[in-house]
Design a protein around this motif. Structure first.
Motif, PDB file in Angstrom:
ATOM      1  N   GLU A 353     -22.456  91.466 120.107  1.00  0.00           N
ATOM      2  CA  GLU A 353     -23.880  91.696 120.348  1.00  0.00           C
ATOM      3  C   GLU A 353     -24.235  93.174 120.182  1.00  0.00           C
ATOM      4  O   GLU A 353     -25.279  93.519 119.626  1.00  0.00           O
ATOM      5  CB  GLU A 353     -24.262  91.227 121.745  1.00  0.00           C
ATOM      6  N   THR A 354     -23.365  94.056 120.646  1.00  0.00           N
ATOM      7  CA  THR A 354     -23.633  95.491 120.549  1.00  0.00           C
ATOM      8  C   THR A 354     -23.604  95.966 119.097  1.00  0.00           C
ATOM      9  O   THR A 354     -24.470  96.751 118.674  1.00  0.00           O
ATOM     10  CB  THR A 354     -22.607  96.279 121.384  1.00  0.00           C
ATOM     11  N   VAL A 355     -22.634  95.504 118.338  1.00  0.00           N
ATOM     12  CA  VAL A 355     -22.563  95.885 116.922  1.00  0.00           C
ATOM     13  C   VAL A 355     -23.788  95.368 116.174  1.00  0.00           C
ATOM     14  O   VAL A 355     -24.392  96.085 115.356  1.00  0.00           O
ATOM     15  CB  VAL A 355     -21.262  95.343 116.288  1.00  0.00           C
ATOM     16  N   ASP A 356     -24.187  94.147 116.466  1.00  0.00           N
ATOM     17  CA  ASP A 356     -25.371  93.574 115.831  1.00  0.00           C
ATOM     18  C   ASP A 356     -26.632  94.344 116.227  1.00  0.00           C
ATOM     19  O   ASP A 356     -27.542  94.546 115.407  1.00  0.00           O
ATOM     20  CB  ASP A 356     -25.501  92.098 116.235  1.00  0.00           C
ATOM     21  N   TYR A 357     -26.671  94.782 117.477  1.00  0.00           N
ATOM     22  CA  TYR A 357     -27.808  95.554 117.993  1.00  0.00           C
ATOM     23  C   TYR A 357     -28.005  96.833 117.187  1.00  0.00           C
ATOM     24  O   TYR A 357     -29.124  97.139 116.744  1.00  0.00           O
ATOM     25  CB  TYR A 357     -27.534  95.875 119.462  1.00  0.00           C
ATOM     26  N   VAL A 358     -26.935  97.566 116.969  1.00  0.00           N
ATOM     27  CA  VAL A 358     -27.013  98.811 116.202  1.00  0.00           C
ATOM     28  C   VAL A 358     -27.432  98.526 114.765  1.00  0.00           C
ATOM     29  O   VAL A 358     -28.314  99.208 114.205  1.00  0.00           O
ATOM     30  CB  VAL A 358     -25.668  99.568 116.237  1.00  0.00           C
ATOM     31  N   ASN A 359     -26.838  97.496 114.148  1.00  0.00           N
ATOM     32  CA  ASN A 359     -27.154  97.177 112.759  1.00  0.00           C
ATOM     33  C   ASN A 359     -28.617  96.798 112.573  1.00  0.00           C
ATOM     34  O   ASN A 359     -29.277  97.244 111.620  1.00  0.00           O
ATOM     35  CB  ASN A 359     -26.262  96.032 112.269  1.00  0.00           C
ATOM     36  N   ARG A 360     -29.147  95.993 113.477  1.00  0.00           N
ATOM     37  CA  ARG A 360     -30.538  95.537 113.356  1.00  0.00           C
ATOM     38  C   ARG A 360     -31.522  96.703 113.506  1.00  0.00           C
ATOM     39  O   ARG A 360     -32.528  96.771 112.798  1.00  0.00           O
ATOM     40  CB  ARG A 360     -30.833  94.453 114.381  1.00  0.00           C
ATOM     41  N   ILE A 361     -31.233  97.590 114.445  1.00  0.00           N
ATOM     42  CA  ILE A 361     -32.126  98.731 114.643  1.00  0.00           C
ATOM     43  C   ILE A 361     -32.103  99.641 113.430  1.00  0.00           C
ATOM     44  O   ILE A 361     -33.155 100.125 112.970  1.00  0.00           O
ATOM     45  CB  ILE A 361     -31.732  99.510 115.912  1.00  0.00           C
ATOM     46  N   ARG A 362     -30.924  99.862 112.873  1.00  0.00           N
ATOM     47  CA  ARG A 362     -30.820 100.711 111.688  1.00  0.00           C
ATOM     48  C   ARG A 362     -31.567 100.083 110.502  1.00  0.00           C
ATOM     49  O   ARG A 362     -32.248 100.772 109.734  1.00  0.00           O
ATOM     50  CB  ARG A 362     -29.356 100.937 111.331  1.00  0.00           C
ATOM     51  N   GLN A 363     -31.450  98.776 110.352  1.00  0.00           N
ATOM     52  CA  GLN A 363     -32.140  98.096 109.258  1.00  0.00           C
ATOM     53  C   GLN A 363     -33.655  98.153 109.433  1.00  0.00           C
ATOM     54  O   GLN A 363     -34.393  98.421 108.476  1.00  0.00           O
ATOM     55  CB  GLN A 363     -31.667  96.641 109.180  1.00  0.00           C
ATOM     56  N   ARG A 364     -34.109  97.930 110.658  1.00  0.00           N
ATOM     57  CA  ARG A 364     -35.547  97.970 110.909  1.00  0.00           C
ATOM     58  C   ARG A 364     -36.088  99.392 110.757  1.00  0.00           C
ATOM     59  O   ARG A 364     -37.185  99.598 110.247  1.00  0.00           O
ATOM     60  CB  ARG A 364     -35.860  97.405 112.293  1.00  0.00           C
ATOM     61  N   HIS A 365     -35.304 100.368 111.191  1.00  0.00           N
ATOM     62  CA  HIS A 365     -35.731 101.759 111.029  1.00  0.00           C
ATOM     63  C   HIS A 365     -35.890 102.103 109.557  1.00  0.00           C
ATOM     64  O   HIS A 365     -36.838 102.807 109.163  1.00  0.00           O
ATOM     65  CB  HIS A 365     -34.713 102.696 111.688  1.00  0.00           C
ATOM     66  N   ALA A 366     -34.983 101.602 108.733  1.00  0.00           N
ATOM     67  CA  ALA A 366     -35.077 101.863 107.296  1.00  0.00           C
ATOM     68  C   ALA A 366     -36.383 101.308 106.732  1.00  0.00           C
ATOM     69  O   ALA A 366     -37.028 101.947 105.878  1.00  0.00           O
ATOM     70  CB  ALA A 366     -33.885 101.249 106.577  1.00  0.00           C
ATOM     71  N   SER A 367     -36.780 100.138 107.213  1.00  0.00           N
ATOM     72  CA  SER A 367     -38.039  99.564 106.737  1.00  0.00           C
ATOM     73  C   SER A 367     -39.235 100.331 107.289  1.00  0.00           C
ATOM     74  O   SER A 367     -40.255 100.477 106.607  1.00  0.00           O
ATOM     75  CB  SER A 367     -38.138  98.084 107.142  1.00  0.00           C
ATOM     76  N   TYR A 368     -39.119 100.849 108.510  1.00  0.00           N
ATOM     77  CA  TYR A 368     -40.213 101.623 109.110  1.00  0.00           C
ATOM     78  C   TYR A 368     -40.380 102.996 108.450  1.00  0.00           C
ATOM     79  O   TYR A 368     -41.449 103.609 108.532  1.00  0.00           O
ATOM     80  CB  TYR A 368     -39.962 101.836 110.598  1.00  0.00           C
ATOM     81  N   GLN A 369     -39.344 103.498 107.826  1.00  0.00           N
ATOM     82  CA  GLN A 369     -39.429 104.817 107.211  1.00  0.00           C
ATOM     83  C   GLN A 369     -40.417 104.867 106.058  1.00  0.00           C
ATOM     84  O   GLN A 369     -40.793 105.930 105.583  1.00  0.00           O
ATOM     85  CB  GLN A 369     -38.044 105.278 106.749  1.00  0.00           C
ATOM     86  N   GLY A 370     -40.864 103.692 105.619  1.00  0.00           N
ATOM     87  CA  GLY A 370     -41.892 103.642 104.583  1.00  0.00           C
ATOM     88  C   GLY A 370     -43.267 103.992 105.113  1.00  0.00           C
ATOM     89  O   GLY A 370     -44.212 104.162 104.330  1.00  0.00           O
ATOM     90  N   VAL A 371     -43.393 104.088 106.449  1.00  0.00           N
ATOM     91  CA  VAL A 371     -44.671 104.466 107.053  1.00  0.00           C
ATOM     92  C   VAL A 371     -44.844 105.974 106.855  1.00  0.00           C
ATOM     93  O   VAL A 371     -44.182 106.778 107.498  1.00  0.00           O
ATOM     94  CB  VAL A 371     -44.716 104.106 108.554  1.00  0.00           C
TER      95      VAL A 371
END
Length: 395
Positions: A353-371
């Motif tokens: 769960e912790t590894v998945d938590y870090v991966n999901r946040i990093r992926q979502r942050h990458a998509s948010y960087q387009g803002v």
């Protein structure tokens, strides 16, 4: 001169000498009396009582027949066990494990609180049992709970209370707590207005408090969505509350009133402060990107577990400051070979769960960087519900 006159002349001096002599005698006599009293006390001293909560009380006579009634009177039942998924582990501030849940139910039936004494291995458990240092021994086998044999009333009570069906009951309870429903929250879209550069209603708070920790505000927004899907009223089964899922105990530590945890700004400010503390904890990791990964992992799974994984990675010749190396050991902390290793101090961990938590946040942050042009105020509309039918994003 008449002899009597001589006596009368020296009488006051003799009186003074006599008084001082008697004073010293009295002092020595008092000292002797104290010594004799102490000797008497040592001779009559009773064996100290070690109470169930570990407090030594020299004024109470040891009860050789300490049993069920005394446990209920003290209000505490002591369970000794080893860490593991079937025995006992900490999950987001909530104690879980089949054996733990069984013992908790038994303690509830007695009207007592349950205290857990985590041992290193089965050898230490045997010592606890033989030395009567615990009331219950929860062995790694589900349902194998042994009461202190020197407490016959407790043994009888446990035997009459226990039923094999309890194992399935607590396993179902634990499974329910570990599902995705463990956080009660409304689900909002991960982007409120992509064209307008608005991620959420709380962007202004992310921008304000992310500066204190030198984070990209969009990273904090990505973490917030992972924690609560931007629901300020979200609450977990363990009691974590608000946008950033702050535990009440963490709020106390940070000096934030528990009554304010559902307030967006107070919750985000508390999270930023906690993240700042975690950054200091991992200040030995010089690379900022890598350190942020460790901070995110610790926010979710606990810094102590992450340090255990780092120690295992270093032992095996891996880089303890590189998340790609350490995350593999975070996953391994779910297997007995690793969480029972002597180098591991904090035992079992649900690392996936912790590894998945870090991966999901990093992926979502990458998509948010387009803002590119963040909105500096609040959007006038209410957060819109996510369209679950399209399934464009994961929670």
């Amino acid at each position: 001169m008449h002899p009597r006159i001589k006596i009368s002349i020296f009488a006051p001096i003799l009186d003074i000498i006599y008084c001082r002599l008697m004073l010293n005698v009295n002092k020595y006599a008092a000292l002797v009396a104290v010594v004799l009293l102490l000797v008497s006390c040592f001779e009559k001293k009773q064996e100290p009582l070690v109470a169930p909560w570990g407090v030594i009380d020299d004024t109470v006579t040891v009860a050789e027949d300490f049993d069920l009634h005394d446990i209920q009177t003290s209000g505490e039942l002591i369970m000794a066990t080893v860490t593991g998924p079937e025995t006992y582990y900490d999950y987001h501030g909530k104690s879980l494990g089949t054996q733990y849940l069984l013992c908790q139910r038994f303690a509830d039936s007695l009207g007592c609180r349950l205290r857990v004494d985590v041992c290193r291995d089965s050898i230490e458990l045997v010592h606890k049992l033989d030395s009567c240092e615990a009331d219950l021994i929860a062995w790694p086998t589900p349902g194998h709970i042994e009461a202190d044999r020197s407490k016959p009333d407790l043994v009888a009570e446990l035997k009459s209370w226990y039923h094999p069906s309890f194992i399935d009951d607590v396993k179902k309870e634990e499974t329910a707590l570990l599902t995705t429903k463990k956080v009660r929250r409304r689900i909002f879209a991960p982007m409120l207005d992509a064209k307008g550069g608005i991620i959420s209603h709380y962007d202004q708070y992310f921008m304000t408090y992310s500066r204190d920790i030198r984070w990209d505000w969009r990273l904090m927004a990505a973490q917030c969505y992972q924690e609560s899907t931007f629901d300020p009223k979200a609450v977990s089964f363990a009691g974590a509350k608000g946008l950033m899922q702050i535990m009440p105990g963490t709020a106390d530590h940070l000096g934030v009133a528990r009554s304010k945890l559902y307030e967006p700004e107070a919750n985000i400010a508390a999270a930023a402060k906690y993240i700042g503390e975690l950054q200091h904890t991992f200040s030995d990791i010089r690379d900022q990107y890598e350190r942020t990964n460790f901070v995110l992992a610790s926010y979710n799974g606990g810094a102590h577990h992450i340090r255990d994984a780092m120690a295992l990675a270093k032992r095996d010749g891996k880089n303890p400051h590189r998340w790609s190396d350490v995350s593999a050991y975070v996953l391994k902390l779910a297997t007995p070979k690793y969480y029972n290793d002597p180098i591991v101090k904090y035992g079992y961990m649900r690392g996936s769960e912790t590894v998945d938590y870090v991966n999901r946040i990093r992926q979502r942050h990458a998509s948010y960087q387009g803002v590119k042009s963040p909105h500096m105020g609040f959007h006038p509309s209410q957060p819109r519900k996510a369209d679950q039918r399209k399934k464009k994003y994961d929670i």
